[in-house]
Design a protein around this motif. Structure first.
Motif, PDB file in Angstrom:
ATOM      1  N   GLN A  12      -4.246  -9.425   3.184  1.00 52.65           N
ATOM      2  CA  GLN A  12      -4.225  -7.958   3.648  1.00 52.65           C
ATOM      3  C   GLN A  12      -4.205  -7.857   5.422  1.00 52.65           C
ATOM      4  O   GLN A  12      -3.334  -7.079   5.622  1.00 52.65           O
ATOM      5  CB  GLN A  12      -5.440  -7.220   3.421  1.00 52.65           C
ATOM      6  N   SER A  13      -4.227  -8.954   5.989  1.00 49.95           N
ATOM      7  CA  SER A  13      -4.183  -8.908   7.305  1.00 49.95           C
ATOM      8  C   SER A  13      -3.207  -9.564   7.989  1.00 49.95           C
ATOM      9  O   SER A  13      -2.923  -9.933   9.140  1.00 49.95           O
ATOM     10  CB  SER A  13      -5.553  -9.308   7.969  1.00 49.95           C
ATOM     11  N   TRP A  14      -2.268 -10.267   7.032  1.00 48.36           N
ATOM     12  CA  TRP A  14      -1.185 -11.105   7.466  1.00 48.36           C
ATOM     13  C   TRP A  14       0.057 -10.389   7.825  1.00 48.36           C
ATOM     14  O   TRP A  14       0.250  -9.193   7.521  1.00 48.36           O
ATOM     15  CB  TRP A  14      -0.840 -12.222   6.462  1.00 48.36           C
ATOM     16  N   SER A  15       0.688 -10.843   9.010  1.00 46.99           N
ATOM     17  CA  SER A  15       2.012 -10.665   9.368  1.00 46.99           C
ATOM     18  C   SER A  15       2.796 -11.572   9.200  1.00 46.99           C
ATOM     19  O   SER A  15       3.146 -12.390  10.168  1.00 46.99           O
ATOM     20  CB  SER A  15       1.828  -9.948  10.931  1.00 46.99           C
ATOM     21  N   THR A  62       1.061 -10.744  -2.187  1.00 48.35           N
ATOM     22  CA  THR A  62       0.764 -10.468  -0.897  1.00 48.35           C
ATOM     23  C   THR A  62       1.259  -9.072  -0.385  1.00 48.35           C
ATOM     24  O   THR A  62       0.476  -8.440   0.267  1.00 48.35           O
ATOM     25  CB  THR A  62       1.221 -11.708   0.202  1.00 48.35           C
ATOM     26  N   ALA A  63       2.319  -8.618  -0.676  1.00 50.41           N
ATOM     27  CA  ALA A  63       2.959  -7.401  -0.238  1.00 50.41           C
ATOM     28  C   ALA A  63       1.927  -6.292  -1.052  1.00 50.41           C
ATOM     29  O   ALA A  63       1.728  -5.254  -0.374  1.00 50.41           O
ATOM     30  CB  ALA A  63       4.506  -7.342  -0.671  1.00 50.41           C
ATOM     31  N   ARG A  64       1.576  -6.434  -2.226  1.00 49.28           N
ATOM     32  CA  ARG A  64       0.791  -5.389  -3.031  1.00 49.28           C
ATOM     33  C   ARG A  64      -0.500  -5.120  -2.236  1.00 49.28           C
ATOM     34  O   ARG A  64      -0.933  -4.271  -2.145  1.00 49.28           O
ATOM     35  CB  ARG A  64       0.711  -5.705  -4.128  1.00 49.28           C
ATOM     36  N   CYS A 105       1.354  -3.939  11.328  1.00 46.83           N
ATOM     37  CA  CYS A 105       2.299  -2.749  10.837  1.00 46.83           C
ATOM     38  C   CYS A 105       3.765  -2.706  10.976  1.00 46.83           C
ATOM     39  O   CYS A 105       4.340  -1.908  10.292  1.00 46.83           O
ATOM     40  CB  CYS A 105       1.629  -1.384  11.537  1.00 46.83           C
ATOM     41  N   ASP A 106       4.402  -3.823  11.542  1.00 47.05           N
ATOM     42  CA  ASP A 106       5.914  -3.789  11.387  1.00 47.05           C
ATOM     43  C   ASP A 106       6.472  -3.714  10.210  1.00 47.05           C
ATOM     44  O   ASP A 106       7.381  -2.950  10.011  1.00 47.05           O
ATOM     45  CB  ASP A 106       6.375  -5.185  12.321  1.00 47.05           C
TER      46      ASP A 106
END
Length: 140
Positions: A12-15, A62-64, A105-106
């Motif tokens: 959830q916190s990955w970029s 991961t996107a979900r 958030c990008d």
């Protein structure tokens, strides 16, 4: 059964960058091969592996997870630290040299625009957006 939870712990916190996404997929395929006892030299297609193991794609998962967490953060009370950190901007509007190239958030801004927190207030619409976000993540 435990491949996806292991790979997506804290997702959830990955970029994620494209290179990191690729490494996750490679790792998932290696785990699937190990699970069914197939070596790379056997040259079994990834689609065949996926049909045998019936494990969901790590990219989509991961996107979900990220879209679900983003909706949760958008609906949080304004005093919660997760919401404050998500919308924080440095003084002067610029971060110092050496900052991370991508922010959390990008991906959401590219997909849903700057107003994604307002969109996330409507749970049903955000859930549909999250499905589309997960699908587009896996297009490369």
């Amino acid at each position: 059964m435990c491949i996806l939870p292991v790979l997506t712990y804290g997702a959830q916190s990955w970029s994620l960058t494209e290179q990191q996404k690729s490494k996750l997929k490679i790792c998932q395929r290696a785990m699937e091969r190990s699970k069914i006892g197939v070596k790379r030299i056997d040259r079994v297609r990834n689609t065949t592996l996926r049909s045998i193991t019936r494990v969901a794609d790590v990219g989509e998962k991961t996107a979900r997870l990220k879209s679900e967490w983003a909706g949760h953060v958008a609906r949080m009370h304004p005093d919660r630290w997760a919401k404050i950190v998500t919308h924080w901007m440095p003084e002067g509007g610029r971060r110092r040299r050496g900052r991370p190239r991508r922010r959390w958030c990008d991906d959401l801004i590219v997909f849903a625009g700057q107003t994604w927190p307002e969109m996330a207030q409507d749970r049903e619409m955000w859930k549909e957006k999250g499905e589309a976000f997960a699908q587009q993540w896996d297009t490369y």
